[in-house]
Design an enzyme around this catalytic site. Structure first.
Site, short mmCIF file in Angstrom:
data_model
loop_
_atom_site.label_atom_id
_atom_site.label_comp_id
_atom_site.label_asym_id
_atom_site.label_seq_id
_atom_site.Cartn_x
_atom_site.Cartn_y
_atom_site.Cartn_z
CE1 TYR A 43 -3.88 2.29 0.51
CE2 TYR A 43 -2.44 3.39 2.08
CZ TYR A 43 -3.58 3.38 1.30
OH TYR A 43 -4.43 4.46 1.31
CE LYS A 47 -3.35 4.65 -2.16
NZ LYS A 47 -4.31 4.91 -3.26
#
Length: 198
Positions: A43, A47
């Site tokens: 994750y 990002k």
């Protein structure tokens, strides 16, 4: 959504924007793209990649008068992080991480996106706009935890480790480690994980 989808979308929409003489693209990233967290490799890396993609695309498309920016939300009242805010106790604990002392709403992100897409932001490109009540400043300078901190919030935001013991308050700035490299005091998170596991 990973960076590949963002890259494909930017390539797709930028062609019509070039034909029109300009435009604005707004990606949605996260403050997690700027920090390291245990148990969230994919994750956080995804990002972070969106943020870098935003900067690179802004550079490539600037000559076509196409602006590319991203928004990095902090704690927003959405179903994905419901355990962090749905009870008064959880909300109070969440506020220990939000200096501005309120949770973000979807409308906060929407207003930021409208501004970035508007002519009022005509000279703004290649940035990631933090919409987080200055959580980013707290994350890189302090680590606040206490015994009552929401276990669900810790699992969601600070890693997937088991939290079956107490987590001590770590409310002092750290003086070693990553100071001077953009992430002062971040080793407090590792200390918190160690306290939680032992």
């Amino acid at each position: 959504v990973g960076p590949f989808a963002f890259a494909c979308m930017i390539q797709l929409v930028s062609e019509s924007m070039k034909a029109r003489g300009g435009g604005a693209i707004v990606n949605v990233s996260s403050i997690s793209g700027f920090v390291a967290q245990t148990g969230r490799w994919t994750y956080n890396c995804a990002k972070g990649a969106v943020n870098q993609l935003t900067r690179c695309a802004a550079l490539d498309l600037a000559a076509h008068r196409i602006r590319v920016n991203s928004i990095s939300p902090g704690a927003i009242r959405t179903p994905i992080n419901r355990p962090a805010w749905e009870t008064p106790e959880a909300y109070d604990n969440l506020m220990k991480l939000v200096p501005y002392q309120r949770i973000g709403e979807s409308e906060d992100i929407g207003r930021a996106a409208v501004w970035l897409a508007s002519d009022y932001a005509d000279y703004v490109t290649g940035i990631s706009l933090f919409v987080d009540g200055v959580v980013d400043g707290l994350l890189v300078d302090h680590a606040f935890f206490n015994e009552d901190f929401s276990k669900a919030f810790l699992r969601r935001h600070l890693g997937g480790f088991a939290l079956d013991n107490r987590v001590d308050v770590l409310d002092q700035p750290r003086e070693t480690g990553l100071h001077g490299h953009g992430f002062p005091g971040f080793e407090g998170f590792a200390d918190a994980a160690d306290h939680a596991l032992h």
